[in-house]
Structure formats: C-alpha cells, structure tokens
Design an enzyme around this catalytic site. Sequence first.
Site: not given
Length: 245
Positions: A156, A176
């Site tokens: 991941e 963001r």
Amino acid sequence: MRLLEPRSRLGIVVRVLFFTVLLALANILFATIAGPLLPGKPLLYQIAKAVFIGAPFLWFFFVVMLYQVRLQRHLSHLSRKDWLTGLNNRRTFFDLAGKRNKEHKAGILLMLDADNFKQINDTHGHHAGDTCLKAIAYMLNRNLREEDVIGRIGGEEFAILLANSSPEQARVISERLIRPIPFRAGPAHLTVTLSIGAVVTSPDTPLEALFIHADRALYQAKSEGRARMIFAQQPMVPDQMRLAV
C-alpha cells in the site's frame, strides 16, 4: 502464432522449408491456371503473379510483424507498470525518478502509505483492498502533473517525485492528497486516507538516501495521527558534509 515460433535450429529449418515448398506449389498452381489464360503476355502474367502470389505472402508476413510489434509493446508495458493500479512499478519509478532528480535542481520526493489498509483487507476482504489501491491510484493521477513521476513501490506504499516544486507547492498538493478517498467494497461505501513523508531533493543526493529520509518522515506522520504530511530534515549533500567536517 505459436506455430511460427521456432524453439530450435531444426525448427527454423523446418519452417523455412515449409514456406519454400508452399511458395513453390503456389507458383506451380498459378502457372497451371494463368499460363493458358495469358499466352504471349509476359507483362500481364508477371503482374498477375505478383498480385495473386506475392501480395498474399507479403500481407501474411506484415500481419505477423504487426502482431510481434504489438506483443513487444504489451510485454514492455507489463514490465514497467504495476498490474493492479497501472502506475509505474518500483523499478520503473526508481529509473524515472533518478533521471528526473538529476535533471532538475528543485524537487520534492513524497512517500505515501494508505492508513489502516490492513484493517480494510481483514474486514472487507482482499478485493476491497484492491479496489482501495485502484482508487488511490486514480486520485493521484487526477491531482498530479504530467511531469511528476508516480509509482507504486510495494503493498500500500506509493511514491511521487514532484519535479520543479518548492516545499510550499508540495504542501498545497499534499493537502489534496490527504483528503479521504472514497471507494466501494460491495454494498459498503468506504474511505481511506494517506500519510505522507516528504523530503527536498537534490541532484547531489542519491535517490536511495532521499527515500530513507522520506520514510522516516512518513513514520512520523503515522505516529502523529495519520492523514498528514511531514517534511523530513533536509539531508546534507556531499559539499555540506565536507564543510561540516
């Protein structure tokens, strides 16, 4: 296409002989049929021979070559990309990021890790984990520029090299990236966040050394609550190290 793939020298000889005999038989058949139809017309005979004998063989080999080119491109893509997310794999990321790091004086290396990813896998299954990783990859592609280098470096974990970027720009981009990323696991609507470790790059500092500093910053971001970006202490380049000594 496997019939055209020789596995030994004998296979090459057999295939050459096969196509030679096939071409000879085609010429004999054409001469038997077209010869009586075009008596005393050698030019028309040669043109017809080229059209009915030469052209099919040329098309056949053209199709084979086109298949081989597409296959090579596909294999090249598979060797460079991560099969699940479509991002650069670890090796390709290091190659591209290393070159980009040497080309640009300013840049930021980001290491990103999906928060609580093991819990997603354990609770909702590995399919949900795969969907989660795809959602992360999609979000990264949507929020970064073409000149930035993105890669999945394992599990991941993701990495990004922001070319020609300042720490302030990296903070804006990271704001963001750390927002919750929505994805679905069957009927369940889930979200995942990212923790980010960042370091300012330098052409004089090897990419491997930068990764060590970014990884430490990532660990700090995790320990401070996740879903945040932490800047690593700027590593010293060789000239600074000599001055320090």
